[in-house]
Motif scaffolding. Structure first.
Motif, PDB file in Angstrom:
ATOM      1  N   PRO A 270      18.668  -2.452  29.954  1.00 21.62           N
ATOM      2  CA  PRO A 270      19.722  -2.079  28.998  1.00 21.62           C
ATOM      3  C   PRO A 270      20.526  -3.292  28.569  1.00 21.62           C
ATOM      4  O   PRO A 270      20.865  -4.150  29.389  1.00 21.62           O
ATOM      5  CB  PRO A 270      20.575  -1.089  29.795  1.00 21.62           C
ATOM      6  N   LEU A 271      20.848  -3.367  27.288  1.00 23.38           N
ATOM      7  CA  LEU A 271      21.710  -4.433  26.788  1.00 23.38           C
ATOM      8  C   LEU A 271      23.182  -4.054  26.904  1.00 23.38           C
ATOM      9  O   LEU A 271      24.043  -4.931  26.902  1.00 23.38           O
ATOM     10  CB  LEU A 271      21.364  -4.760  25.338  1.00 23.38           C
ATOM     11  N   LEU A 272      23.466  -2.762  26.979  1.00 15.23           N
ATOM     12  CA  LEU A 272      24.829  -2.272  27.183  1.00 15.23           C
ATOM     13  C   LEU A 272      24.908  -1.568  28.525  1.00 15.23           C
ATOM     14  O   LEU A 272      23.994  -0.834  28.897  1.00 15.23           O
ATOM     15  CB  LEU A 272      25.236  -1.301  26.072  1.00 15.23           C
ATOM     16  N   ARG A 273      26.000  -1.765  29.238  1.00 19.15           N
ATOM     17  CA  ARG A 273      26.157  -1.132  30.540  1.00 19.15           C
ATOM     18  C   ARG A 273      26.699   0.283  30.391  1.00 19.15           C
ATOM     19  O   ARG A 273      27.388   0.621  29.438  1.00 19.15           O
ATOM     20  CB  ARG A 273      27.107  -1.946  31.414  1.00 19.15           C
ATOM     21  N   GLY A 274      26.368   1.105  31.392  1.00 19.70           N
ATOM     22  CA  GLY A 274      26.958   2.430  31.489  1.00 19.70           C
ATOM     23  C   GLY A 274      26.458   3.453  30.491  1.00 19.70           C
ATOM     24  O   GLY A 274      27.122   4.460  30.253  1.00 19.70           O
ATOM     25  N   LYS A 275      25.282   3.235  29.913  1.00 15.41           N
ATOM     26  CA  LYS A 275      24.748   4.167  28.922  1.00 15.41           C
ATOM     27  C   LYS A 275      23.615   4.999  29.528  1.00 15.41           C
ATOM     28  O   LYS A 275      22.780   4.502  30.265  1.00 15.41           O
ATOM     29  CB  LYS A 275      24.219   3.412  27.703  1.00 15.41           C
ATOM     30  N   ARG A 276      23.623   6.278  29.191  1.00 15.30           N
ATOM     31  CA  ARG A 276      22.485   7.154  29.486  1.00 15.30           C
ATOM     32  C   ARG A 276      22.202   7.956  28.231  1.00 15.30           C
ATOM     33  O   ARG A 276      23.102   8.567  27.663  1.00 15.30           O
ATOM     34  CB  ARG A 276      22.768   8.103  30.644  1.00 15.30           C
ATOM     35  N   ILE A 277      20.952   7.935  27.785  1.00 12.44           N
ATOM     36  CA  ILE A 277      20.592   8.636  26.552  1.00 12.44           C
ATOM     37  C   ILE A 277      19.362   9.502  26.767  1.00 12.44           C
ATOM     38  O   ILE A 277      18.533   9.238  27.649  1.00 12.44           O
ATOM     39  CB  ILE A 277      20.339   7.650  25.387  1.00 12.44           C
ATOM     40  N   VAL A 278      19.266  10.542  25.969  1.00 12.21           N
ATOM     41  CA  VAL A 278      18.047  11.347  25.880  1.00 12.21           C
ATOM     42  C   VAL A 278      17.755  11.566  24.408  1.00 12.21           C
ATOM     43  O   VAL A 278      18.674  11.625  23.575  1.00 12.21           O
ATOM     44  CB  VAL A 278      18.185  12.702  26.600  1.00 12.21           C
ATOM     45  N   GLY A 279      16.481  11.667  24.065  1.00 14.30           N
ATOM     46  CA  GLY A 279      16.135  11.897  22.672  1.00 14.30           C
ATOM     47  C   GLY A 279      14.649  12.035  22.475  1.00 14.30           C
ATOM     48  O   GLY A 279      13.860  11.983  23.426  1.00 14.30           O
ATOM     49  N   THR A 280      14.280  12.217  21.229  1.00  9.82           N
ATOM     50  CA  THR A 280      12.887  12.388  20.826  1.00  9.82           C
ATOM     51  C   THR A 280      12.312  11.043  20.392  1.00  9.82           C
ATOM     52  O   THR A 280      12.909  10.344  19.565  1.00  9.82           O
ATOM     53  CB  THR A 280      12.791  13.385  19.654  1.00  9.82           C
ATOM     54  N   ALA A 281      11.159  10.699  20.928  1.00  9.59           N
ATOM     55  CA  ALA A 281      10.541   9.404  20.620  1.00  9.59           C
ATOM     56  C   ALA A 281       9.958   9.385  19.221  1.00  9.59           C
ATOM     57  O   ALA A 281       9.155  10.246  18.843  1.00  9.59           O
ATOM     58  CB  ALA A 281       9.449   9.087  21.636  1.00  9.59           C
TER      59      ALA A 281
END
Length: 221
Positions: free
Chosen positions: A42-53
């Motif tokens: 990750p380039l940014l800290r503290g991120k969690r994401i979900v999504g469609t590829a």
């Protein structure tokens, strides 16, 4: 020169909501595949994401198709970029970041370096990549593929797959497996929180997990 397929069906909102509560490291306790190489960070800290590829494959120093793809992204999409082995040229920078965020995409994942880190940080746009590079791609119009089967971080990615990414790494799941994997992960996370609370109150971790019994059995005469 270009292979461009339709945009994939997006994952059901209820599946994404369930997966959003999952940590990649929890799934890593039992699942052995679908995890991208740990070099994609990750380039940014503290991120969690979900999504469609939404999948993209672009060659070497050319990012023509990436610029085109940025205009097709939808809210909830994750653009996953196969660099076809190139680890020198940064295809993703501040301009692509602004375009992807404006389209509603939730993240970008690049099997190679990015550039313009300050602009990515200022945009607060979650990115996973192999680092940063000052050497950028150009609009050479060589070709590429959009919404095709790709490889990113050593993992096969199909358009429409589920993507879960956090500080520990990136996990790709076939859409049909999302609910089962998320349900099991949430069960394990709940059990883990209960065990941690018990340890804080004096219980021995090795006794709770069974590790101490295994060690003592090996040591028994």
């Amino acid at each position: 020169m270009y292979t461009i397929n339709d945009m994939p069906e997006q994952l059901p909102a209820e599946d994404l909501a369930l997966l959003a509560e999952v940590e990649t490291a929890t799934v890593g306790h039992w699942r052995l595949f679908g995890f991208m190489d740990y070099g994609i960070k990750p380039l940014l800290r503290g991120k969690r994401i979900v999504g469609t590829a939404v999948t993209l494959a672009i060659p070497g120093a050319d990012s023509t198709l990436l610029h085109h793809a940025a205009g097709l992204l939808r809210p909830g999409d994750v653009l996953v970029v196969d660099r076809l082995g190139d680890d020198r040229h940064a295809c993703w920078g501040g301009g692509v970041t602004i375009a992807a965020k404006a389209a509603g995409a939730v993240a970008g994942i690049v099997d190679g370096p990015c550039t313009d880190l300050a602009e990515i940080e200022d945009s607060d746009f979650p990115m996973w990549a192999r680092g940063v590079s000052p050497i950028t791609t150009r609009l050479y119009d060589i070709g590429g593929g959009l919404n095709i089967a790709i490889s990113c971080g050593g993992v096969p990615v199909m358009p429409g797959d589920a993507v879960l990414a956090d500080e520990s790494g990136v996990l790709v799941l076939p859409r049909a497996e999302v609910r089962a994997v998320a349900t099991e992960a949430l069960r394990r996370q709940s059990s883990g929180r209960e065990r941690e609370a018990t340890v804080r109150h004096g219980a021995k971790l090795g006794e709770l997990t069974g590790a101490s019994a295994k060690v003592l059995a090996r040591m028994a005469p």
